[in-house]
Design an enzyme around this catalytic site. Structure first.
Site, PDB file in Angstrom:
ATOM      1  N   ASP A 178       0.860  -1.190   0.000  1.00  0.00           N
ATOM      2  CA  ASP A 178       0.000   0.000   0.000  1.00  0.00           C
ATOM      3  C   ASP A 178       0.897   1.241   0.000  1.00  0.00           C
ATOM      4  O   ASP A 178       1.774   1.379   0.854  1.00  0.00           O
ATOM      5  CB  ASP A 178      -0.892  -0.025   1.258  1.00  0.00           C
ATOM      6  CG  ASP A 178      -1.986   1.020   1.210  1.00  0.00           C
ATOM      7  OD1 ASP A 178      -3.133   0.678   1.514  1.00  0.00           O
ATOM      8  OD2 ASP A 178      -1.693   2.192   0.886  1.00  0.00           O
ATOM      9  N   MET A 179       0.683   2.116  -0.969  1.00  0.00           N
ATOM     10  CA  MET A 179       1.506   3.323  -1.070  1.00  0.00           C
ATOM     11  C   MET A 179       1.220   4.246   0.118  1.00  0.00           C
ATOM     12  O   MET A 179       0.095   4.307   0.603  1.00  0.00           O
ATOM     13  CB  MET A 179       1.195   4.069  -2.375  1.00  0.00           C
ATOM     14  CG  MET A 179       1.473   3.264  -3.632  1.00  0.00           C
ATOM     15  SD  MET A 179       3.187   2.752  -3.798  1.00  0.00           S
ATOM     16  CE  MET A 179       3.997   4.343  -3.976  1.00  0.00           C
ATOM     17  N   ASP A 227      -3.676   2.290  -5.291  1.00  0.00           N
ATOM     18  CA  ASP A 227      -2.345   2.278  -4.628  1.00  0.00           C
ATOM     19  C   ASP A 227      -2.126   1.028  -3.781  1.00  0.00           C
ATOM     20  O   ASP A 227      -1.285   1.021  -2.891  1.00  0.00           O
ATOM     21  CB  ASP A 227      -2.196   3.537  -3.759  1.00  0.00           C
ATOM     22  CG  ASP A 227      -2.832   3.417  -2.392  1.00  0.00           C
ATOM     23  OD1 ASP A 227      -3.875   2.747  -2.283  1.00  0.00           O
ATOM     24  OD2 ASP A 227      -2.276   3.983  -1.435  1.00  0.00           O
ATOM     25  N   GLU A 228      -2.859  -0.040  -4.078  1.00  0.00           N
ATOM     26  CA  GLU A 228      -2.867  -1.178  -3.170  1.00  0.00           C
ATOM     27  C   GLU A 228      -2.962  -2.489  -3.957  1.00  0.00           C
ATOM     28  O   GLU A 228      -3.764  -2.587  -4.883  1.00  0.00           O
ATOM     29  CB  GLU A 228      -4.112  -1.009  -2.308  1.00  0.00           C
ATOM     30  CG  GLU A 228      -4.211  -1.818  -1.092  1.00  0.00           C
ATOM     31  CD  GLU A 228      -5.617  -1.646  -0.500  1.00  0.00           C
ATOM     32  OE1 GLU A 228      -6.073  -2.577   0.149  1.00  0.00           O
ATOM     33  OE2 GLU A 228      -6.250  -0.589  -0.713  1.00  0.00           O
TER      34      GLU A 228
END
Ligand code: TTP
Ligand code: MG
Length: 349
Positions: free
Chosen positions: A12-13, A106-107
């Site tokens: 995850d970002m 983002d994941e």
């Protein structure tokens, strides 16, 4: 514990939209900032970590965020830019394995079973690549199922890496609030709070039927997951896996005819790959004999290709490996293990 058995990674970002904005405009770094509508009526999509210190978070109205932190900087949302960077980050993941399940912009989950590598090394490779190419950071969770890998990636942020091994279960989860348990929404959390159930430890004391009563069908999943049982596989987002062609004809043993057909196939497939801007790594030849038995041979190349000669030469090797002792009624050629051109280029920089 065999670390390679922990084959599920969740990535995850960190503060994704905000980090992209800081990357594109470094003067924003170190200052409290949110990405969100320009007007005070807008809402926060995400806050950078400086702004989070003030209690600012996603979905909060901008006016409220500003009242918590008057010097807050607001930056308008640029969805196209985040999508573009996200695509490139996912390309790095696809370089490693096609077992990538995209959960959001983002994941992602990765199943690295086939890589046969220490998951910590895989994470550090991804972290370094993303940092070098995009100056962005992320957090990882490593475990033996999706539920735990996701909990782990959220455990320490930013730039975190948390491992949950079977030995750490169930104790590791005991102190977690119910909001961290996937499948328990805010309404159910409230119901549980009313009966004094606030943590996973409290939840553990309840039997499955009771959980089903409160949570409905997902009660069973929750009961199992907090005990470290989650059988959901990583499901790669539907991506084309192979491209091929085959034809049935009058049974024949004419080698020249079959080789020519193979050459035609290789040219057709190559054209198709080039048109779709993809390349493949594995070539598969299939023969169906007159007695309807099917034999296949396949080989994986060292590099990706969509070159007709290269595909044909490999196909020919494979074809010659198959006996022509009977009449053949079908010949097929497939190129598998496909990757988009731009990813191939990134992978081999
Ligand atoms: P998240 O991964 O939930 O949040 P994040 O990456 O900003 O921060 P964290 O370090 O805690 O992971 O969401 C990813 C992006 O999705 C986020 O940067 C902005 C967007 N988003 C919204 O637009 N609205 C929302 O309510 C949330 C939660 C996220
Ligand atoms: Mg994030």
């Amino acid at each position: 514990m065999d670390i390679k058995k922990l084959n599920i990674i969740h990535m995850d970002m960190d503060a994704f939209y905000a980090s992209v904005e800081e990357r594109d405009n470094p003067s924003l770094k170190g200052k409290p900032m949110v990405v969100g509508g320009r007007s005070n009526r807008g809402i926060v999509t995400t806050a950078n970590y400086e702004a989070r210190k003030y209690g600012i978070h996603s979905a909060m109205p901008i006016f409220m965020a500003k009242s918590l932190c008057p010097q807050l900087i607001t930056v308008p949302v640029r969805h196209d830019r985040y999508r573009q960077i996200s695509r490139q980050i996912f390309s790095i993941l696809y370089c490693l394995t096609d077992q990538v399940e995209k959960i959001s912009i983002d994941e992602a989950f990765l199943d690295i079973k086939d890589l046969d590598q220490d998951p910590r090394q895989v994470c550090s490779y991804i972290r370094d690549r993303v940092w070098t190419d995009f100056a962005l950071t992320m957090s990882f969770g490593i475990s033996y199922n999706k539920f735990l890998a996701k909990i782990a990636s959220d455990y320490r942020k930013p730039q975190g890496l948390t491992i949950i091994s079977p030995e750490m279960m169930p104790d590791f989860l005991y102190p977690f609030p119910l909001s961290k348990v996937y499948g328990i929404g805010p309404k159910s959390q409230e119901k549980f709070a009313n009966i004094g159930v606030n943590t996973v430890k409290d939840l553990m004391a309840l039997d499955q039927d009771f959980l089903i009563k409160i949570l409905g069908k997902s009660g069973r999943d929750v009961y199992q997951r907090i005990r470290g049982i989650d059988k959901r596989p990583v499901e790669p987002n539907s991506k084309r896996k192979s491209l091929g062609t085959e034809r049935t004809f009058q049974p024949t043993r004419n080698e020249k005819y079959l080789k020519n057909l193979l050459k035609t196939y290789a040219q057709e497939i190559s054209q198709d790959l080039k048109k779709k801007k993809i390349q493949g790594k594995t070539v598969i030849v299939k023969l169906k004999y007159d007695d309807f038995t099917v034999h296949t041979r396949s080989k994986t190349m060292d590099t990706y290709s969509n070159d007709p000669e290269q595909i044909y030469n490999l196909a020919l090797d494979l074809f010659q490996d198959l006996a022509l002792d009977r009449q053949v009624r079908l010949l097929g050629l497939t190129v598998a293990n496909l990757l988009e051109d731009h990813i191939v280029q990134m992978c081999f920089l």
